[in-house]
Motif scaffolding. Structure first.
Motif, PDB file in Angstrom:
ATOM      1  N   ILE A   1       0.832  -1.206   0.000  1.00 50.51           N
ATOM      2  CA  ILE A   1       0.000   0.000   0.000  1.00 50.51           C
ATOM      3  C   ILE A   1       0.861   1.248   0.000  1.00 50.51           C
ATOM      4  O   ILE A   1       0.615   2.188  -0.763  1.00 50.51           O
ATOM      5  CB  ILE A   1      -0.978  -0.016   1.193  1.00 50.51           C
ATOM      6  CG1 ILE A   1      -2.074  -1.050   0.952  1.00 50.51           C
ATOM      7  CG2 ILE A   1      -1.580   1.360   1.434  1.00 50.51           C
ATOM      8  CD1 ILE A   1      -3.014  -1.253   2.105  1.00 50.51           C
ATOM      9  N   ASN A   2       1.891   1.261   0.827  1.00 45.38           N
ATOM     10  CA  ASN A   2       2.739   2.461   0.895  1.00 45.38           C
ATOM     11  C   ASN A   2       3.512   2.698  -0.388  1.00 45.38           C
ATOM     12  O   ASN A   2       3.567   3.827  -0.886  1.00 45.38           O
ATOM     13  CB  ASN A   2       3.695   2.371   2.082  1.00 45.38           C
ATOM     14  CG  ASN A   2       2.987   2.599   3.393  1.00 45.38           C
ATOM     15  OD1 ASN A   2       2.103   3.427   3.488  1.00 45.38           O
ATOM     16  ND2 ASN A   2       3.365   1.849   4.406  1.00 45.38           N
TER      17      ASN A   2
ATOM     18  N   THR B   1       2.115   5.756  -7.456  1.00 45.81           N
ATOM     19  CA  THR B   1       0.978   6.216  -8.267  1.00 45.81           C
ATOM     20  C   THR B   1       0.541   7.634  -7.941  1.00 45.81           C
ATOM     21  O   THR B   1       0.228   8.402  -8.851  1.00 45.81           O
ATOM     22  CB  THR B   1      -0.231   5.284  -8.109  1.00 45.81           C
ATOM     23  OG1 THR B   1      -0.615   5.246  -6.734  1.00 45.81           O
ATOM     24  CG2 THR B   1       0.076   3.901  -8.613  1.00 45.81           C
ATOM     25  N   GLN B   2       0.501   8.008  -6.676  1.00 44.12           N
ATOM     26  CA  GLN B   2      -0.071   9.295  -6.298  1.00 44.12           C
ATOM     27  C   GLN B   2       0.976  10.400  -6.172  1.00 44.12           C
ATOM     28  O   GLN B   2       0.724  11.530  -6.581  1.00 44.12           O
ATOM     29  CB  GLN B   2      -0.842   9.175  -4.979  1.00 44.12           C
ATOM     30  CG  GLN B   2      -1.970   8.176  -5.031  1.00 44.12           C
ATOM     31  CD  GLN B   2      -3.032   8.537  -6.047  1.00 44.12           C
ATOM     32  OE1 GLN B   2      -3.333   9.705  -6.262  1.00 44.12           O
ATOM     33  NE2 GLN B   2      -3.593   7.533  -6.694  1.00 44.12           N
ATOM     34  N   GLU B   3       2.120  10.087  -5.594  1.00 38.64           N
ATOM     35  CA  GLU B   3       3.116  11.123  -5.349  1.00 38.64           C
ATOM     36  C   GLU B   3       4.027  11.344  -6.551  1.00 38.64           C
ATOM     37  O   GLU B   3       4.207  12.465  -6.995  1.00 38.64           O
ATOM     38  CB  GLU B   3       3.952  10.760  -4.106  1.00 38.64           C
ATOM     39  CG  GLU B   3       3.138  10.632  -2.836  1.00 38.64           C
ATOM     40  CD  GLU B   3       2.471  11.925  -2.412  1.00 38.64           C
ATOM     41  OE1 GLU B   3       3.065  13.000  -2.615  1.00 38.64           O
ATOM     42  OE2 GLU B   3       1.354  11.870  -1.881  1.00 38.64           O
TER      43      GLU B   3
ATOM     44  N   ARG C   1      -3.492  -5.385  -5.172  1.00 37.48           N
ATOM     45  CA  ARG C   1      -2.565  -4.794  -4.211  1.00 37.48           C
ATOM     46  C   ARG C   1      -2.841  -5.246  -2.784  1.00 37.48           C
ATOM     47  O   ARG C   1      -1.916  -5.484  -2.015  1.00 37.48           O
ATOM     48  CB  ARG C   1      -2.679  -3.274  -4.294  1.00 37.48           C
ATOM     49  CG  ARG C   1      -1.797  -2.541  -3.305  1.00 37.48           C
ATOM     50  CD  ARG C   1      -2.145  -1.095  -3.234  1.00 37.48           C
ATOM     51  NE  ARG C   1      -3.409  -0.932  -2.534  1.00 37.48           N
ATOM     52  CZ  ARG C   1      -3.968   0.232  -2.292  1.00 37.48           C
ATOM     53  NH1 ARG C   1      -3.418   1.327  -2.729  1.00 37.48           N
ATOM     54  NH2 ARG C   1      -5.109   0.309  -1.643  1.00 37.48           N
ATOM     55  N   SER C   2      -4.107  -5.383  -2.417  1.00 39.13           N
ATOM     56  CA  SER C   2      -4.462  -5.584  -1.017  1.00 39.13           C
ATOM     57  C   SER C   2      -4.783  -7.021  -0.628  1.00 39.13           C
ATOM     58  O   SER C   2      -4.783  -7.330   0.562  1.00 39.13           O
ATOM     59  CB  SER C   2      -5.674  -4.714  -0.676  1.00 39.13           C
ATOM     60  OG  SER C   2      -5.401  -3.363  -0.969  1.00 39.13           O
TER      61      SER C   2
ATOM     62  N   LYS D   1       3.728   9.783  -9.583  1.00 36.70           N
ATOM     63  CA  LYS D   1       2.968   9.634 -10.832  1.00 36.70           C
ATOM     64  C   LYS D   1       3.717   8.827 -11.886  1.00 36.70           C
ATOM     65  O   LYS D   1       3.683   9.145 -13.072  1.00 36.70           O
ATOM     66  CB  LYS D   1       2.574  10.997 -11.383  1.00 36.70           C
ATOM     67  CG  LYS D   1       1.859  11.873 -10.390  1.00 36.70           C
ATOM     68  CD  LYS D   1       0.510  12.268 -10.866  1.00 36.70           C
ATOM     69  CE  LYS D   1      -0.122  13.267  -9.948  1.00 36.70           C
ATOM     70  NZ  LYS D   1      -0.937  12.740  -8.937  1.00 36.70           N
TER      71      LYS D   1
ATOM     72  N   TYR E   1     -10.334  -0.250 -11.338  1.00 38.23           N
ATOM     73  CA  TYR E   1      -9.735   0.221 -10.085  1.00 38.23           C
ATOM     74  C   TYR E   1      -9.959  -0.786  -8.963  1.00 38.23           C
ATOM     75  O   TYR E   1      -9.085  -0.993  -8.122  1.00 38.23           O
ATOM     76  CB  TYR E   1     -10.304   1.594  -9.707  1.00 38.23           C
ATOM     77  CG  TYR E   1      -9.568   2.234  -8.562  1.00 38.23           C
ATOM     78  CD1 TYR E   1      -8.302   2.765  -8.748  1.00 38.23           C
ATOM     79  CD2 TYR E   1     -10.136   2.295  -7.296  1.00 38.23           C
ATOM     80  CE1 TYR E   1      -7.611   3.336  -7.698  1.00 38.23           C
ATOM     81  CE2 TYR E   1      -9.454   2.867  -6.239  1.00 38.23           C
ATOM     82  CZ  TYR E   1      -8.192   3.390  -6.449  1.00 38.23           C
ATOM     83  OH  TYR E   1      -7.512   3.955  -5.395  1.00 38.23           O
TER      84      TYR E   1
ATOM     85  N   SER F   1       2.804   1.540  -3.426  1.00 36.34           N
ATOM     86  CA  SER F   1       1.897   1.876  -4.526  1.00 36.34           C
ATOM     87  C   SER F   1       1.375   3.302  -4.396  1.00 36.34           C
ATOM     88  O   SER F   1       1.168   3.983  -5.400  1.00 36.34           O
ATOM     89  CB  SER F   1       0.745   0.878  -4.601  1.00 36.34           C
ATOM     90  OG  SER F   1      -0.094   1.007  -3.479  1.00 36.34           O
ATOM     91  N   TRP F   2       1.181   3.767  -3.171  1.00 34.50           N
ATOM     92  CA  TRP F   2       0.765   5.153  -2.982  1.00 34.50           C
ATOM     93  C   TRP F   2       1.848   6.103  -3.474  1.00 34.50           C
ATOM     94  O   TRP F   2       1.566   7.076  -4.187  1.00 34.50           O
ATOM     95  CB  TRP F   2       0.456   5.429  -1.513  1.00 34.50           C
ATOM     96  CG  TRP F   2       0.131   6.866  -1.259  1.00 34.50           C
ATOM     97  CD1 TRP F   2       0.977   7.846  -0.828  1.00 34.50           C
ATOM     98  CD2 TRP F   2      -1.123   7.507  -1.473  1.00 34.50           C
ATOM     99  NE1 TRP F   2       0.327   9.042  -0.748  1.00 34.50           N
ATOM    100  CE2 TRP F   2      -0.976   8.861  -1.139  1.00 34.50           C
ATOM    101  CE3 TRP F   2      -2.359   7.063  -1.922  1.00 34.50           C
ATOM    102  CZ2 TRP F   2      -2.014   9.772  -1.234  1.00 34.50           C
ATOM    103  CZ3 TRP F   2      -3.391   7.977  -2.010  1.00 34.50           C
ATOM    104  CH2 TRP F   2      -3.206   9.314  -1.668  1.00 34.50           C
ATOM    105  N   ILE F   3       3.084   5.834  -3.110  1.00 32.22           N
ATOM    106  CA  ILE F   3       4.184   6.704  -3.533  1.00 32.22           C
ATOM    107  C   ILE F   3       4.338   6.685  -5.053  1.00 32.22           C
ATOM    108  O   ILE F   3       4.493   7.734  -5.688  1.00 32.22           O
ATOM    109  CB  ILE F   3       5.492   6.286  -2.831  1.00 32.22           C
ATOM    110  CG1 ILE F   3       5.400   6.599  -1.338  1.00 32.22           C
ATOM    111  CG2 ILE F   3       6.704   6.984  -3.446  1.00 32.22           C
ATOM    112  CD1 ILE F   3       6.506   5.986  -0.508  1.00 32.22           C
TER     113      ILE F   3
END
Length: 138
Positions: free
Chosen positions: A22-23, A29-31, A51-52, A33, A44, A25-27
Motif C-alpha cells: 500500500i505504501n 501512483t499518487q506522489e 494490491r491488497s 505519478k 480500479y 503503490s501510494w508513492i
C-alpha cells in the motif's frame, strides 16, 4: 518434511506485505505519478484487490513453500518463480488497462519484487527470533 508457518507468522507476513504494498503503490501512483491508474471503477477494484489481497496472499504461500523446502536452491527457485508469476500478473493488469506505466517498467517491478522478498524474509527472521524462549532448561 518441515513444518509450515504458524498462524501468527502467516498473519505477520500478510500484514507486512500489505503495508509495504500500500505504501509503495501510494508513492508510485499518487506522489511520483510513475504509474497511471484506470478511472474505470471495475478496473480500479481489480487494482485494489491485486494490491491488497492477491499479492499479500501469494507472499504467504511463497514463504510457506520457502520454509518447507529442504535446500537453498529450492527456496531460491520458489522465489524466482514467484517473481516471474508476479511480473506476469502485472503484465496482465497492464494489458487490461488496470494501470499504465508512465515512467515505470518491468525492470523496476522486478527490483521492487526482489527487494520486497528480501525485506519480508529478514523481518520475518527478526519476528521469529523475538519469540524464542529466553530461558533454557538445564
Amino acid at each position: 518434511m518441515r513444518k509450515s508457518l504458524s498462524t501468527s507468522e502467516n498473519t505477520f507476513i500478510f500484514l507486512l506485505v500489505l503495508i509495504i504494498s500500500i505504501n509503495v503503490s501510494w508513492i508510485i501512483t499518487q506522489e511520483l505519478k510513475y504509474v497511471r491508474l484506470s478511472n474505470n471503477g471495475l478496473n480500479y477494484t481489480g487494482y485494489l484487490l491485486n494490491r491488497s489481497v492477491l499479492i499479500p496472499a501469494l507472499y504467504v504461500v511463497l514463504f510457506n513453500l520457502i520454509y518447507k523446502s529442504k535446500s537453498i536452491a529450492a527456496a531460491l527457485l520458489f522465489a524466482f518463480v514467484f517473481a516471474g508469476a508476479e511480473l506476469c500478473l502485472n503484465g496482465l493488469a497492464r494489458n487490461y488497462h488496470i494501470w499504465t506505466y508512465a515512467q515505470w517498467s518491468y525492470v523496476y517491478d522486478a527490483i521492487f519484487i526482489g527487494l520486497t522478498q528480501i525485506a519480508v524474509f529478514l523481518l520475518h527472521r527478526l519476528f521469529r527470533s523475538s519469540f524464542r524462549p529466553e530461558v533454557k532448561h538445564s
